[in-house]
Design a protein around this motif. Structure first.
Motif, PDB file in Angstrom:
ATOM      1  N   GLU A  74      -5.825 -15.329  -5.187  1.00  0.00           N
ATOM      2  CA  GLU A  74      -6.940 -14.444  -5.528  1.00  0.00           C
ATOM      3  C   GLU A  74      -8.268 -15.069  -5.113  1.00  0.00           C
ATOM      4  OE1 GLU A  74      -9.099 -12.533  -9.451  1.00  0.00           O
ATOM      5  OE2 GLU A  74      -6.977 -13.065  -9.569  1.00  0.00           O
ATOM      6  N   LEU A  75      -8.453 -16.333  -5.410  1.00  0.00           N
ATOM      7  CA  LEU A  75      -9.685 -17.034  -5.065  1.00  0.00           C
ATOM      8  C   LEU A  75      -9.840 -17.156  -3.554  1.00  0.00           C
ATOM      9  CD1 LEU A  75     -12.049 -18.257  -6.588  1.00  0.00           C
ATOM     10  CD2 LEU A  75     -10.834 -20.436  -6.580  1.00  0.00           C
ATOM     11  N   LEU A  76      -8.756 -17.461  -2.856  1.00  0.00           N
ATOM     12  CA  LEU A  76      -8.814 -17.535  -1.390  1.00  0.00           C
ATOM     13  C   LEU A  76      -9.142 -16.168  -0.792  1.00  0.00           C
ATOM     14  CD1 LEU A  76      -5.819 -19.951  -0.881  1.00  0.00           C
ATOM     15  CD2 LEU A  76      -8.194 -20.419  -0.220  1.00  0.00           C
ATOM     16  N   GLY A  77      -8.624 -15.107  -1.404  1.00  0.00           N
ATOM     17  CA  GLY A  77      -8.951 -13.757  -0.941  1.00  0.00           C
ATOM     18  C   GLY A  77     -10.410 -13.404  -1.183  1.00  0.00           C
ATOM     19  N   GLN A  78     -10.932 -13.796  -2.333  1.00  0.00           N
ATOM     20  CA  GLN A  78     -12.330 -13.505  -2.664  1.00  0.00           C
ATOM     21  C   GLN A  78     -13.305 -14.274  -1.783  1.00  0.00           C
ATOM     22  OE1 GLN A  78     -12.620 -14.513  -6.802  1.00  0.00           O
ATOM     23  NE2 GLN A  78     -11.535 -12.671  -7.475  1.00  0.00           N
ATOM     24  N   THR A  79     -12.902 -15.431  -1.297  1.00  0.00           N
ATOM     25  CA  THR A  79     -13.798 -16.269  -0.499  1.00  0.00           C
ATOM     26  C   THR A  79     -13.559 -16.134   0.997  1.00  0.00           C
ATOM     27  OG1 THR A  79     -12.299 -18.165  -0.736  1.00  0.00           O
ATOM     28  CG2 THR A  79     -14.088 -17.962  -2.351  1.00  0.00           C
ATOM     29  N   SER A  80     -12.695 -15.205   1.397  1.00  0.00           N
ATOM     30  CA  SER A  80     -12.399 -14.997   2.813  1.00  0.00           C
ATOM     31  C   SER A  80     -13.276 -13.883   3.378  1.00  0.00           C
ATOM     32  CB  SER A  80     -10.927 -14.632   3.007  1.00  0.00           C
ATOM     33  OG  SER A  80     -10.694 -14.200   4.326  1.00  0.00           O
ATOM     34  N   HIS A  81     -14.098 -14.217   4.350  1.00  0.00           N
ATOM     35  CA  HIS A  81     -14.911 -13.191   5.002  1.00  0.00           C
ATOM     36  C   HIS A  81     -14.021 -12.239   5.782  1.00  0.00           C
ATOM     37  CE1 HIS A  81     -18.499 -15.260   3.774  1.00  0.00           C
ATOM     38  NE2 HIS A  81     -18.086 -16.386   4.354  1.00  0.00           N
ATOM     39  N   SER A  82     -12.994 -12.766   6.427  1.00  0.00           N
ATOM     40  CA  SER A  82     -12.079 -11.923   7.217  1.00  0.00           C
ATOM     41  C   SER A  82     -11.328 -10.945   6.330  1.00  0.00           C
ATOM     42  CB  SER A  82     -11.080 -12.791   7.980  1.00  0.00           C
ATOM     43  OG  SER A  82     -11.755 -13.641   8.872  1.00  0.00           O
ATOM     44  N   ALA A  83     -10.827 -11.425   5.182  1.00  0.00           N
ATOM     45  CA  ALA A  83     -10.081 -10.542   4.282  1.00  0.00           C
ATOM     46  C   ALA A  83     -10.995  -9.491   3.672  1.00  0.00           C
ATOM     47  CB  ALA A  83      -9.385 -11.348   3.192  1.00  0.00           C
ATOM     48  N   SER A  84     -12.217  -9.869   3.324  1.00  0.00           N
ATOM     49  CA  SER A  84     -13.118  -8.884   2.722  1.00  0.00           C
ATOM     50  C   SER A  84     -13.557  -7.829   3.739  1.00  0.00           C
ATOM     51  CB  SER A  84     -14.328  -9.567   2.087  1.00  0.00           C
ATOM     52  OG  SER A  84     -15.078 -10.247   3.061  1.00  0.00           O
ATOM     53  N   ASP A  85     -13.572  -8.177   5.031  1.00  0.00           N
ATOM     54  CA  ASP A  85     -13.919  -7.218   6.070  1.00  0.00           C
ATOM     55  C   ASP A  85     -12.742  -6.323   6.462  1.00  0.00           C
ATOM     56  OD1 ASP A  85     -16.454  -8.276   6.115  1.00  0.00           O
ATOM     57  OD2 ASP A  85     -16.122  -9.497   7.916  1.00  0.00           O
ATOM     58  N   ALA A  86     -11.518  -6.736   6.109  1.00  0.00           N
ATOM     59  CA  ALA A  86     -10.321  -5.983   6.490  1.00  0.00           C
ATOM     60  C   ALA A  86     -10.111  -4.793   5.553  1.00  0.00           C
ATOM     61  CB  ALA A  86      -9.097  -6.891   6.449  1.00  0.00           C
ATOM     62  N   ALA A  87      -9.387  -3.813   6.059  1.00  0.00           N
ATOM     63  CA  ALA A  87      -9.001  -2.684   5.223  1.00  0.00           C
ATOM     64  C   ALA A  87      -8.119  -3.210   4.087  1.00  0.00           C
ATOM     65  CB  ALA A  87      -8.233  -1.658   6.050  1.00  0.00           C
ATOM     66  N   ALA A  88      -8.157  -2.557   2.940  1.00  0.00           N
ATOM     67  CA  ALA A  88      -7.421  -3.019   1.760  1.00  0.00           C
ATOM     68  C   ALA A  88      -5.945  -3.249   2.064  1.00  0.00           C
ATOM     69  CB  ALA A  88      -7.581  -2.023   0.620  1.00  0.00           C
ATOM     70  N   ARG A  89      -5.338  -2.376   2.857  1.00  0.00           N
ATOM     71  CA  ARG A  89      -3.900  -2.504   3.143  1.00  0.00           C
ATOM     72  C   ARG A  89      -3.578  -3.699   4.035  1.00  0.00           C
ATOM     73  NH1 ARG A  89      -5.740   1.441   6.577  1.00  0.00           N
ATOM     74  NH2 ARG A  89      -5.130   1.205   8.744  1.00  0.00           N
ATOM     75  N   ASN A  90      -4.608  -4.287   4.682  1.00  0.00           N
ATOM     76  CA  ASN A  90      -4.378  -5.412   5.594  1.00  0.00           C
ATOM     77  C   ASN A  90      -4.803  -6.766   5.025  1.00  0.00           C
ATOM     78  OD1 ASN A  90      -3.453  -3.619   7.538  1.00  0.00           O
ATOM     79  ND2 ASN A  90      -5.492  -3.322   8.401  1.00  0.00           N
ATOM     80  N   ARG A  91      -5.327  -6.794   3.818  1.00  0.00           N
ATOM     81  CA  ARG A  91      -5.865  -8.050   3.267  1.00  0.00           C
ATOM     82  C   ARG A  91      -4.798  -9.122   3.090  1.00  0.00           C
ATOM     83  NH1 ARG A  91      -9.795  -4.741  -0.290  1.00  0.00           N
ATOM     84  NH2 ARG A  91     -11.499  -4.571   1.206  1.00  0.00           N
ATOM     85  N   GLN A  92      -3.612  -8.723   2.646  1.00  0.00           N
ATOM     86  CA  GLN A  92      -2.552  -9.720   2.478  1.00  0.00           C
ATOM     87  C   GLN A  92      -2.176 -10.341   3.817  1.00  0.00           C
ATOM     88  OE1 GLN A  92       0.575  -7.598   0.439  1.00  0.00           O
ATOM     89  NE2 GLN A  92      -0.322  -8.000  -1.568  1.00  0.00           N
TER      90      GLN A  92
END
Length: 187
Positions: free
Chosen positions: A61-79
């Motif tokens: 969760e923390l790695l996801g919150q601090t990832s610029h790439s994940a936050s820019d990705a569509a919700a279905r692609n964040r994982q």
């Protein structure tokens, strides 16, 4: 083993600020052995299934919150973005891994403690993990996102070795699977 930067906070007589984390599964205890160490000593903990899952979930969760790439990705692609970032971090670790080097025999500062609480948060560049026993912080680790991904990989491997169910985090198993949509297959 995940290494934290030198700029980590300094410890007190009751608090170990570690540079390294070592993990192992101890079948006779049905627990993960977690050791936080610096260059001179270590603090050891027992990690239960419940806290192992919480640590894995919290780190992701923390790695996801601090990832610029994940936050820019569509919700279905964040994982998938997080899995890609983890694969990159693990490949860099494997290129420089010292897995076959015996761990130093360091005096135990204290423990082993039953880990009963852990707190995770991030500052602008680091993930910070605080480990508690009986409401007292015993060890702290401050590491880069890359080392956080490496810690996730190590913890995931130990959870698999223990054959513990990781429930909603089963998607982490896709890190070694390539999924090509049926409409993109070559015929």
């Amino acid at each position: 083993m995940a290494e934290a930067p030198e700029a980590a906070l300094t410890g007190t007589p009751d608090l170990m600020v570690g540079r390294f984390v070592d993990l192992g599964f101890v079948e006779s205890e049905d627990r993960i052995f977690l050791s936080v160490r610096d260059d001179a000593q270590r603090v050891d903990f027992w990690l239960t299934r419940r806290l192992a899952r919480r640590l894995l979930a919290g780190l992701m969760e923390l790695l996801g919150q601090t990832s610029h790439s994940a936050s820019d990705a569509a919700a279905r692609n964040r994982q998938e973005v997080l899995l890609f970032e983890q694969a990159e971090a693990l490949s860099r670790r494997n290129a420089t891994a010292a897995d076959n080097i015996p761990l130093p025999s360091l005096p135990r500062k204290s423990g082993p403690y039953l880990l009963d609480r852990l707190d995770l948060h991030a500052d602008s560049q680091h993930l910070i993990m605080m480990l508690f026993n009986q409401e007292k912080e015993k060890a702290r680790l401050r590491c880069s996102r890359e080392h956080g991904f490496q810690l996730v990989g190590l913890l995931y491997d130990k959870i698999c070795e223990a054959e513990w169910d990781i429930g909603e985090l089963a998607w982490l198993n896709r890190r070694s699977t390539m999924d090509i949509p049926r409409d993109r297959l070559l015929s």
